[in-house]
Every structure is written in C-alpha cells, then in structure tokens.
Design a protein around this motif. Structure first.
Motif, short mmCIF file in Angstrom:
data_model
loop_
_atom_site.label_atom_id
_atom_site.label_comp_id
_atom_site.label_asym_id
_atom_site.label_seq_id
_atom_site.Cartn_x
_atom_site.Cartn_y
_atom_site.Cartn_z
N VAL A 268 0.87 -1.29 0.24
CA VAL A 268 0.07 0.12 0.12
C VAL A 268 0.85 1.24 0.08
O VAL A 268 0.61 2.17 -0.72
CB VAL A 268 -0.88 -0.20 1.20
CG1 VAL A 268 -1.75 1.30 1.29
CG2 VAL A 268 -2.01 -1.23 0.99
N PRO A 269 1.87 1.32 0.68
CA PRO A 269 2.67 2.56 0.85
C PRO A 269 3.30 2.78 -0.70
O PRO A 269 3.58 3.87 -0.87
CB PRO A 269 3.75 2.27 1.86
CG PRO A 269 3.53 1.21 2.50
CD PRO A 269 2.44 0.43 1.69
N LEU B 215 2.17 1.77 -3.38
CA LEU B 215 1.01 2.18 -4.61
C LEU B 215 0.76 3.90 -4.11
O LEU B 215 0.63 4.40 -5.00
CB LEU B 215 -0.17 1.26 -4.26
CG LEU B 215 -1.34 1.69 -5.11
CD1 LEU B 215 -0.98 1.56 -6.69
CD2 LEU B 215 -2.27 0.78 -4.79
N ILE B 216 0.56 4.20 -2.86
CA ILE B 216 0.36 5.50 -2.70
C ILE B 216 1.34 6.37 -3.19
O ILE B 216 0.99 7.47 -3.79
CB ILE B 216 0.26 5.69 -1.11
CG1 ILE B 216 -1.19 5.19 -0.45
CG2 ILE B 216 0.13 7.29 -0.66
CD1 ILE B 216 -1.48 5.11 0.85
N ARG C 227 0.56 9.19 -6.31
CA ARG C 227 1.07 10.84 -5.90
C ARG C 227 2.11 11.21 -6.93
O ARG C 227 1.85 12.21 -7.56
CB ARG C 227 1.72 10.91 -4.64
CG ARG C 227 0.93 10.80 -3.44
CD ARG C 227 1.28 11.77 -2.34
NE ARG C 227 0.54 11.77 -1.32
CZ ARG C 227 0.57 11.28 -0.03
NH1 ARG C 227 1.54 10.37 0.27
NH2 ARG C 227 -0.14 11.30 0.92
N ASN D 71 -5.31 -3.81 -1.76
CA ASN D 71 -4.15 -2.72 -1.91
C ASN D 71 -4.77 -1.36 -2.62
O ASN D 71 -4.76 -0.23 -2.04
CB ASN D 71 -2.95 -3.30 -2.36
CG ASN D 71 -1.98 -4.00 -1.65
OD1 ASN D 71 -2.39 -4.52 -0.32
ND2 ASN D 71 -0.98 -4.59 -1.96
N ALA D 72 -5.30 -1.65 -3.63
CA ALA D 72 -6.10 -0.48 -4.44
C ALA D 72 -7.14 0.06 -3.69
O ALA D 72 -7.09 1.20 -3.65
CB ALA D 72 -6.54 -1.16 -5.70
N GLU E 281 -7.40 0.36 -0.23
CA GLU E 281 -6.65 1.10 0.81
C GLU E 281 -5.95 2.17 0.41
O GLU E 281 -6.34 3.22 0.91
CB GLU E 281 -5.87 0.10 1.35
CG GLU E 281 -5.63 0.13 2.82
CD GLU E 281 -4.89 -0.53 3.65
OE1 GLU E 281 -3.78 -0.23 4.34
OE2 GLU E 281 -4.97 -1.84 3.46
N ALA E 282 -5.41 2.46 -0.71
CA ALA E 282 -4.30 3.33 -1.12
C ALA E 282 -5.24 4.55 -1.47
O ALA E 282 -5.30 5.45 -1.52
CB ALA E 282 -3.57 2.91 -2.39
N CYS E 283 -6.36 4.07 -2.39
CA CYS E 283 -7.54 5.05 -2.88
C CYS E 283 -8.36 5.87 -1.86
O CYS E 283 -8.55 6.80 -1.87
CB CYS E 283 -8.40 4.30 -4.08
SG CYS E 283 -7.51 4.02 -5.59
N ALA F 169 -7.27 6.06 1.18
CA ALA F 169 -6.14 6.94 1.79
C ALA F 169 -6.06 8.31 1.15
O ALA F 169 -5.97 9.39 1.67
CB ALA F 169 -4.94 6.50 2.10
N LEU F 170 -5.96 8.23 -0.26
CA LEU F 170 -5.66 9.46 -0.98
C LEU F 170 -7.23 10.17 -1.32
O LEU F 170 -7.16 11.28 -2.04
CB LEU F 170 -4.87 9.02 -2.25
CG LEU F 170 -3.41 8.66 -2.04
CD1 LEU F 170 -2.84 8.37 -3.34
CD2 LEU F 170 -2.65 9.77 -1.41
#
Ligand SMILES: NC(=O)c1ccc[n+]([C@@H]2O[C@H](COP(=O)([O-])OP(=O)(O)OC[C@H]3O[C@@H](n4cnc5c(N)ncnc54)[C@H](OP(=O)(O)O)[C@@H]3O)[C@@H](O)[C@H]2O)c1
Length: 251
Positions: free
Chosen positions: A54-55, A57-58, A62, A83-84, A86-88, A90-91
């Motif tokens: 996840v980190p 991908l984030i 970015r 992961n997708a 979670e990352a989306c 988060a952002l």
C-alpha cells in the motif's frame, strides 16, 4: 480536469479497456504484476512489477498524478484489489473495478465447491486420479501435498526448473482456448477431474464447457471475498463513470 488513469491489469478485461481508451487521447497506464515472461503488446503505456504494498502504491499514485484507478485485475488477485481500495481511500481517489460475473453451474455440470486453494488440496485426498489442474503456476506448490495424482498443467510459460508435482504433463499455451480443443486435450490425457478457479468470463471458460460435455466433475474454487467497491462490467461503462466523476474526456 483532464484525468490520469491507472489500470491494474493482467486480464482480458484490462486489455479490452486499454483498447477502448487508446485513441481517446486520455492519459492512461496499464500496470502488470510481471508474472508472465512476455506480456501481450498493449496499445497504451505499460508499467510492470509490484508497487511495494500500500505505501508503494500511494507513492506511485502521488508521483504520477493519478486521478482515477480502475482495478481490472483477476478476481483471484485479492491482495492487489485490497491494496487498491486502501490506497485510494487514503488519497481520496475514485476507484472502480472492471469485473466479470462468476460462472454458475448448469443442470449438466457436476461441481463441488471449495472456498480456497487449501480446501481444494484437501479435497484431492484419496486414490490416484488424472487431474487437469487449471489453477495457474503460482499455486502448484500447494498441490505437492497430493502427489499421488497425475496432473495435467497448462502454463503460459515453460517451467524453468523442476515442478513441485512428481507426475505432471505440461502444456505451454496462453490461449485462447476452445471447448473442442479442451475436450480433445482432456480426452487425450484421460482426465477424470478438473480443478478450476471460478474466474468467470469467456477467456478461461472452455475447460468448464469441455468438462460438462465429457461428463467430468469439476472442483470449483470459489472467489475470495473482496472489500466493497463500485463494480462495472464493460469498458464503455468506465468511460461513463469518468465523465460522471467530473473528468474532462475532451469529447
Ligand atoms: N490470481 C489469478 O488466478 C490470476 C489469473 C490470471 C491473471 N492474473 C493476473 O496476474 C497478476 C498477479 O495476480 P496475483 O493473484 O498474484 O495477485 P495478488 O496476489 O493480488 O497480488 C500480489 C502482489 O502482486 C503485485 N501485483 C498484482 N497485480 C498487479 C498489477 N496489476 N500491477 C502491479 N502489481 C501487481 C502487487 O505487489 P505489490 O504489493 O508489491 O504492489 C500485489 O500485492 C494480476 O495482475 C492478475 O490480474 C491473476
């Protein structure tokens, strides 16, 4: 706002979406895990390899200024899909999944459902049989626990080293496959049982139709449960979704 799209791929659906986007002028990158040696040529830019969880991908989203993510991975690529999400989340990025319905057994099918690979391995205990093990290269190791069977394997790339299964016949092919072709393959190998993931879609369906035609049982591995996300079924719906999410498609 002109969108910058990331498509998580590795499927026929992702390739179809890439083909649909090519020529629209939209900025889109197709991401592959890098599991096959020579990925199919794609009409949009590609990147290959994991992001680093996840980190990673984030950081990628970015750095590339991605505005929309389309998860068109295989229904069994559960880690990438999680992961997708979670990352989306988060952002705060819009995410949609391009999915295909699971296969359903018909009256002439003889399926035994199992929830995952481990249960499929356990279900294979018993006397030796000729098994078409259509689960992909990544999971062969698990089936070493049932070495009594003679396995038919169909792999995209020729194996580099010895296989974890002592009795295995390997066919190297990436398809597309047909029911007639798969019937002939199974008859030629004396197949008694097919082990398959419930991939859905048409690309991997031939073996299921062939098993039905031959009256063979299928050990069907059900799909993993994924986090709730919006799901679409067709590349055109992805374009509609982009338009409705405020993206300037330039048309
Ligand atoms: N599983 C199947 O039965 C199957 C069948 C046909 C095709 N595929 C395709 O093969 C790929 C790998 O499947 P899998 O089941 O091994 O996935 P997975 O278990 O969900 O993913 C494991 C890791 O592989 C990386 N990864 C997966 N898909 C990726 C993508 N599209 N782009 C970049 N990195 C990706 C990610 O690494 P990081 O954490 O480092 O980012 C992910 O955490 C997917 O693209 C999937 O669509 C899978």
């Amino acid at each position: 706002m002109r969108p910058t799209l990331l498509i998580l791929g590795g499927t026929t659906e992702a390739t179809a979406l890439a083909a649909r986007l090519a020529g629209t002028g939209l900025k889109a990158t197709l991401s592959l895990a890098g599991r096959v040696e020579t990925p199919k040529a794609q009409p949009i830019p590609m990147r290959v390899g994991g992001f680093g969880g996840v980190p990673g991908l984030i950081a990628y989203l970015r750095a590339e200024g991605v505005t929309h993510v389309i998860d068109a991975t295989h229904p069994f690529a559960a880690q990438m899909s999680r992961n997708a999400v979670e990352a989306c989340t988060a952002l705060g990025l819009p995410l949609v999944a391009l999915t295909r319905p699971a296969w359903m057994a018909g009256l002439l099918d003889t399926w035994r459902h199992v929830p995952d690979i481990a249960a499929a391995v356990a279900a294979l205990s018993g006397p030796p049989r000729r098994v078409f093990l259509a689960v992909g290269r990544m999971h062969l190791e698990a089936f070493a626990a049932q070495p009594q069977h003679r396995y038919l394997l169909r792999l995209v790339d020729a194996p580099k080293g010895p296989l974890p299964l002592p009795q295995a016949d390997v066919v190297v092919s990436r398809g597309p496959f047909t029911e007639a072709g798969d019937r002939a393959l199974m008859e030629g190998h004396g197949t008694e049982l097919v082990v398959s993931k419930n991939a859905g879609g048409t690309g991997a369906r031939a073996k299921i139709d062939a098993a039905r035609a031959l009256g063979l049982p299928v050990l069907m591995i059900d799909r993993p449960v994924l986090p709730a996300r919006r799901e679409l079924a067709h590349p055109d719906e992805v374009l509609d979704w982009l338009a409705h999410s405020g993206a300037d498609l330039g048309v």
